[in-house]
Design a protein around this motif. Sequence first.
Motif, mmCIF file in Angstrom:
data_model
loop_
_atom_site.group_PDB
_atom_site.id
_atom_site.type_symbol
_atom_site.label_atom_id
_atom_site.label_comp_id
_atom_site.label_asym_id
_atom_site.label_seq_id
_atom_site.Cartn_x
_atom_site.Cartn_y
_atom_site.Cartn_z
ATOM 1 N N GLN A 39 -5.846 -9.499 7.109
ATOM 2 C CA GLN A 39 -5.396 -9.250 5.726
ATOM 3 C C GLN A 39 -5.610 -7.789 5.350
ATOM 4 O O GLN A 39 -4.817 -7.212 4.604
ATOM 5 N N HIS A 42 -2.664 -6.067 6.940
ATOM 6 C CA HIS A 42 -1.432 -6.291 6.159
ATOM 7 C C HIS A 42 -1.438 -5.409 4.903
ATOM 8 O O HIS A 42 -0.402 -4.885 4.506
ATOM 9 N N SER A 43 -2.620 -5.247 4.293
ATOM 10 C CA SER A 43 -2.709 -4.428 3.072
ATOM 11 C C SER A 43 -2.333 -2.984 3.372
ATOM 12 O O SER A 43 -1.657 -2.326 2.572
ATOM 13 N N LEU A 99 1.812 -13.210 7.730
ATOM 14 C CA LEU A 99 2.161 -12.376 6.576
ATOM 15 C C LEU A 99 3.560 -12.737 6.058
ATOM 16 O O LEU A 99 3.768 -12.970 4.871
ATOM 17 N N TYR A 106 -2.377 -10.105 1.201
ATOM 18 C CA TYR A 106 -2.603 -8.665 1.288
ATOM 19 C C TYR A 106 -3.106 -8.256 -0.081
ATOM 20 O O TYR A 106 -3.021 -9.042 -1.044
ATOM 21 N N SER A 107 -3.620 -7.035 -0.188
ATOM 22 C CA SER A 107 -4.315 -6.668 -1.426
ATOM 23 C C SER A 107 -3.400 -6.751 -2.656
ATOM 24 O O SER A 107 -2.275 -6.239 -2.657
#
Length: 314
Positions: A39, A42-43, A99, A106-107
Amino acid sequence: MDSKQLEAFDSHVAGEGKVEPKDWMPDNYRQTLIRQISQHAHSEIIGMQPEGNWISRAPSLRRKMILLAKVQDEAGHGLYLYSAAETLGVSRGEMDQALLSGKAKYSSIFNYPTLTWADAVAIGWLVDGAAITNQIPLCRCSYGPYARAMVRVCKEEAFHQRQGFEGMMALAKGTSEQKAMAQGALDRWWWPSIAMFGPPDDDSPHSAQSMAWKIKRFSNDELRQKFIDMAVIQAQALGLEIPDPDLKLNEETGHWQTGPIDWDEFWAVVKGKGPCNRQRMTHRRKAHDEGAWVREAAMAFANKQQQKSEKAAA
Ligand code: BYC
């Protein structure tokens, strides 16, 4: 699970030992790291979008070069992090699918729009400032590959944060229109930046175990407070006003106290209802589809190289 193995693992981690990919580890430890590292990756990748939108519109060649380099750095961070996660036995394809299907988060911060040039600059100051506050302790994370990736990421984030602050300073000390742009960006990015540290400690299901495993070194609220104390002083140096009428210095603790954070907004954004969630994912899926030929070409090349070396070894 062998209780002796678990005991040995717990005491190794308690004694500040690093865990490496081939070491035995509890399955929950592995799964927690895969969740957090993927994650985080992904961010970094989705995080390229709000700033990337301003590369073609940066106000000078110097600003354009800086922003281009910064956005490239974020891509690099994503790649180090995907590589660190792969050492835990998950493939890049699986992470991409998680994702793209919406299973992995993600953020929250990257679901807000960059309306003006000042928003792109404020990301450098506030979002990278928040990121580095959260990530410096991750350099001491118990999982070796994640901790080592973070060392380099933090060096680059420190540079990003300083360029953001310098950009804000240029606006804040500029014309009255420029100062108003800087204030507008601070108004938009302040609350999302402090929410970015995650839910309050008593509403953070993963914190206790992650801290026991020395993945997280400080709680969400502790890191949020560190960031607030730093950012308030920086806003004062810029001559800008934090958009919080309840903000005050607690003389006893020496910490800045904010008004209530809107956790309903945070959870709505995390669940896909932020201003830009749909746009960010549509863009990501398009980029993934358009990159299919690159992945195929890279695989074909790797296979060819492998055949060559097998032939040479035969
Ligand atoms: N947004 O129990 P909690 C960057 C989720 S990149 C969305 O506290 P944990 C940058 C959390 O995942 C910034 N979701 O969890 C890039 C969990 O849901 P799941 C990213 C959030 O893991 C480009 C649930 O809420 N940084 O800096 O112990 C340009 C409960 O939370 C958020 C990292 O990823 C959020 N803000 O603590 C500039 C750092 N917060 O997973 C900058 C590494 C929480 O059970 N990650 N959630 O479905 C961490 O340090 C921790 O994972 C967190 C959350 C502090 C984020």
